[in-house]
Design a protein around this motif. Structure first.
Motif, PDB file in Angstrom:
ATOM      1  N   SER A 246       3.482 119.815  -1.222  1.00 53.92           N
ATOM      2  CA  SER A 246       3.014 119.609  -2.587  1.00 53.92           C
ATOM      3  C   SER A 246       3.801 120.524  -3.510  1.00 53.92           C
ATOM      4  O   SER A 246       3.778 121.740  -3.350  1.00 53.92           O
TER       5      SER A 246
ATOM      6  N   ARG B 245       7.628 114.168   3.480  1.00 53.38           N
ATOM      7  CA  ARG B 245       6.816 113.584   2.411  1.00 53.38           C
ATOM      8  C   ARG B 245       6.599 114.626   1.319  1.00 53.38           C
ATOM      9  O   ARG B 245       6.344 115.798   1.596  1.00 53.38           O
ATOM     10  N   ASP B 246       6.697 114.203   0.065  1.00 53.19           N
ATOM     11  CA  ASP B 246       6.416 115.108  -1.050  1.00 53.19           C
ATOM     12  C   ASP B 246       5.472 114.433  -2.026  1.00 53.19           C
ATOM     13  O   ASP B 246       5.599 113.249  -2.322  1.00 53.19           O
ATOM     14  N   ARG B 247       4.501 115.225  -2.483  1.00 52.01           N
ATOM     15  CA  ARG B 247       3.509 114.758  -3.449  1.00 52.01           C
ATOM     16  C   ARG B 247       3.120 115.933  -4.349  1.00 52.01           C
ATOM     17  O   ARG B 247       3.313 117.093  -3.993  1.00 52.01           O
TER      18      ARG B 247
ATOM     19  N   TYR C  70      -0.127 117.103  -5.414  1.00 54.16           N
ATOM     20  CA  TYR C  70      -1.587 117.034  -5.375  1.00 54.16           C
ATOM     21  C   TYR C  70      -2.202 117.893  -6.474  1.00 54.16           C
ATOM     22  O   TYR C  70      -3.235 117.553  -7.038  1.00 54.16           O
TER      23      TYR C  70
ATOM     24  N   SER D 161       4.972 117.792   5.214  1.00 49.73           N
ATOM     25  CA  SER D 161       4.440 117.196   3.984  1.00 49.73           C
ATOM     26  C   SER D 161       4.195 118.327   2.992  1.00 49.73           C
ATOM     27  O   SER D 161       3.563 119.325   3.326  1.00 49.73           O
TER      28      SER D 161
END
Length: 265
Positions: free
Chosen positions: A164, A189-191, A193, A162
């Motif tokens: 950011s 998963r990429d976000r 933040y 995961s």
């Protein structure tokens, strides 16, 4: 960047950094979401608030009294004094969040010795959270029953990672948008933040990589000891062991070489 004084020699510096964070919180938190917050625009078109200025002044005042031989490098008032032992300060990292009433902002305080961050404190008072570390002393946060040691994740596959990426604009401005898309396609998963909070999530083992561009020393210095003492690794995007490259790649350590390869392809 791995050479450091013995942890005991940094204990008093860490204690001071934590007191500096207390002083910073006392300035910044009362101004958060204030209806009369004063906002102006700097020469680089970024915003600065009265809280940014007051917070850095408060930190500098204590350092000038208690560490007169040390240098200071802050976002709002620049550099002064020695660079051998230099306190690096971002009074409010995430000013854009601060001025919009978004609680993801914090004060970053680091002590660098010969350019290497050895002490780091990150305080996010709007979340009621704080993280700290000194080289050789572990990385810590405040828990329900007192300080709690933190550790980066043990994720060992990009398929499970995961990440950011901080912001699309950063990668686009750096001419690396295709690289960002390649990273996003490769991981679980990429976000985005954002800002200092991403590095603290990494140090706590909640995400596995943070990368960004256009960063100054004060944007990342305090995160370096925290990430490294949590077992992670933090370099420039090309792997250079420096905080002055205007880019950063922080990982859980296990995946660092794989992310380096991915971002260089």
């Amino acid at each position: 960047m791995n050479t450091s004084p013995h942890a005991d020699a940094l204990r008093h510096d860490l204690e001071l950094a934590l007191r500096l964070a207390d002083a910073a919180d006392a300035q910044s938190l009362p101004r958060f979401d204030a209806s009369d917050l004063e906002i102006s625009t700097k020469a680089d078109n970024s915003h600065v608030t009265d809280a940014d200025l007051a917070t850095e002044r408060a930190i500098r005042s204590i350092l000038e009294q208690e560490r007169p031989e040390d240098g200071i490098f802050g976002e709002e008032f620049g550099a002064q004094g020695s660079t051998q032992r230099q306190w690096i300060i971002d009074p409010i990292d995430g000013t854009a969040n601060f001025l919009r009433g978004v609680p993801l902002w914090g004060t970053m305080i680091a002590l660098a010795v010969d350019g290497v961050p050895q002490v780091g404190v990150v305080s996010m008072p709007a979340l009621g959270r704080r993280w700290w570390a000194s080289t050789g002393g572990g990385a810590w946060t405040d828990g329900e029953n007192g300080p709690r040691r933190i550790q980066a994740s043990s994720v060992s596959s990009l398929d499970d990672a995961s990440v950011s990426f901080q912001s699309i604009a950063q990668w686009s401005d750096a001419g690396r948008l295709d690289t960002l898309l390649a990273v996003a396609a490769r991981v679980w998963r990429d976000r985005a933040y954002g800002d200092v909070y991403s590095y603290m999530l990494l140090a706590e083992g909640r995400i596995d990589m943070v990368a960004e561009f256009g960063v100054k020393e004060y944007d990342i210095a305090a995160a370096v000891p925290i990430v490294r003492e949590a077992g992670g690794r933090m370099t420039a995007i090309d792997g250079a062991e420096t905080i002055s490259a205007r880019s950063t790649l922080a990982t859980n350590g296990t995946l660092h070489e794989e992310f380096l390869s991915l971002t260089q392809s």
